[in-house]
Design a protein around this motif. Structure first.
Motif, PDB file in Angstrom:
ATOM      1  N   SER A 101       0.640   4.031  -2.872  1.00 53.43           N
ATOM      2  CA  SER A 101       0.228   5.382  -2.480  1.00 53.43           C
ATOM      3  C   SER A 101       1.272   6.444  -2.812  1.00 53.43           C
ATOM      4  CB  SER A 101      -0.081   5.414  -0.977  1.00 53.43           C
ATOM      5  OG  SER A 101      -1.122   4.507  -0.649  1.00 53.43           O
TER       6      SER A 101
ATOM      7  N   GLU B  56       0.825  -1.200   0.000  1.00 52.00           N
ATOM      8  CA  GLU B  56       0.000   0.000   0.000  1.00 52.00           C
ATOM      9  C   GLU B  56       0.864   1.256   0.000  1.00 52.00           C
ATOM     10  OE1 GLU B  56      -3.523   2.216   2.528  1.00 52.00           O
ATOM     11  OE2 GLU B  56      -3.682   0.086   2.052  1.00 52.00           O
TER      12      GLU B  56
ATOM     13  N   ARG C 160      -1.617   5.174   6.629  1.00 50.82           N
ATOM     14  CA  ARG C 160      -2.464   6.175   5.977  1.00 50.82           C
ATOM     15  C   ARG C 160      -2.397   7.508   6.712  1.00 50.82           C
ATOM     16  NH1 ARG C 160      -6.813   1.359   5.706  1.00 50.82           N
ATOM     17  NH2 ARG C 160      -5.935   0.306   3.850  1.00 50.82           N
ATOM     18  N   GLU C 161      -2.339   7.467   8.038  1.00 51.37           N
ATOM     19  CA  GLU C 161      -2.190   8.708   8.802  1.00 51.37           C
ATOM     20  C   GLU C 161      -0.867   9.396   8.475  1.00 51.37           C
ATOM     21  OE1 GLU C 161      -2.570   7.968  12.947  1.00 51.37           O
ATOM     22  OE2 GLU C 161      -4.704   7.447  12.855  1.00 51.37           O
TER      23      GLU C 161
END
Length: 287
Positions: free
Chosen positions: A50, A46, A264-265
């Motif tokens: 990303s 991921e 993600r944060e």
């Protein structure tokens, strides 16, 4: 989107300034296998999907385990992915961090990284100086070790060289031996001894990669960070990372996590711009 530059040259490539540090993919204490290997693989995939194209790793994370997971997750590697490793330490059977700093140990570690990552050439290798207590700084020549890395670079096994946990004197010594593309040192809101180093490296177009973005904070400093984060609707880690991005354009971030949620944060800091009053408050933490 941030108004600040979000890429920087790392050797012969432009990388996104928010990268990923792979240390936490190992087991507890950065030792042994992860609790959830599938999750570790998912985090890596991921991250790259990303936009992460700079991953920091080394073969003594695990040891060997993290590099093997990176290879399993990402090989064949995307053409724009820059893998940066470090040499100069090893682990014993109990997981202790020990120096492995002779030139022969340095060369052997490079070959370990090549083998476990499945590479013929490593994009960049940092010489990790083991200072006082492992993380502290200590003066002393790094010439024999860096000269060996420079020789491996000339042989085509390494594309670029860097140095980690180094003093300004050691950085200059390394630069006198071979080109240095990155410096990886302890630096954050509360630990700003490298302010002058960062500025001089920026002028030389050399990347600076801070580790321990929240390390060494006092309760009072943490309280100030928490307050600013609450005001901005962000987490303390996000604010600390955003401050680093705004501190200097040559700073590259390598926040690490084994959690998809935390990943993600961390990547969301690419969209977080700290207002001037928040920056002023945060600047006052050091001191």
């Amino acid at each position: 989107m941030s108004d600040f530059p979000m890429t920087w040259q790392l050797g012969d490539r432009s990388v996104n300034r928010v990268g990923y540090g792979a240390m936490q993919l190992a087991g507890p204490g950065v030792f042994g296998p992860p609790r959830d290997r599938d999750q570790a693989i998912a985090v890596l995939r991921e991250a790259v999907a990303s936009g992460v194209n700079h991953i920091d790793t080394c073969d003594y994370y695990g040891p060997h385990v993290v590099n093997q997971i990176i290879r399993e997750a990402l090989y064949p590697y995307p053409g724009d992915l820059m893998l940066v490793t470090k040499v100069g330490a090893k682990r014993d059977e109990a997981g202790a961090w020990l120096p492995a700093f002779t030139p022969d140990e340095i060369e052997a570690a490079v070959h370990d990284n090549l083998r476990n990552l499945g590479l013929e050439v490593i994009h960049a290798v940092n010489l990790r100086v083991m200072g006082d207590g492992g993380h502290g700084l200590s003066e002393g020549t790094i010439a024999p070790q860096f000269e060996r890395l420079a020789r491996l670079r000339e042989q085509g096994l390494i594309r670029h060289l860097g140095i980690s946990n180094a003093t300004a004197t050691q950085i200059e010594e390394a630069r006198g031996i071979a080109p240095v593309v990155c410096v990886q040192n302890h630096y954050n809101l509360a630990h700003r001894d490298d302010d002058a180093v960062i500025d001089s490296l920026a002028e030389a177009r050399i990347a600076y990669v801070p580790f321990f973005p929240l390390g060494g904070f006092s309760p009072l400093q943490s309280g100030t960070l928490d307050t600013v984060a609450q005001q901005l609707g962000a987490t303390p880690m996000q604010v600390a990372l955003a401050w680093l991005l705004q501190r200097s354009p040559n700073i590259l971030l390598i926040p690490g996590t084994s959690s998809l949620g935390h990943l993600r944060e961390n990547l969301a800091v690419r969209e977080l711009v700290l207002p001037d009053d928040a920056v002023a408050t945060l600047n006052g933490i050091a001191g």
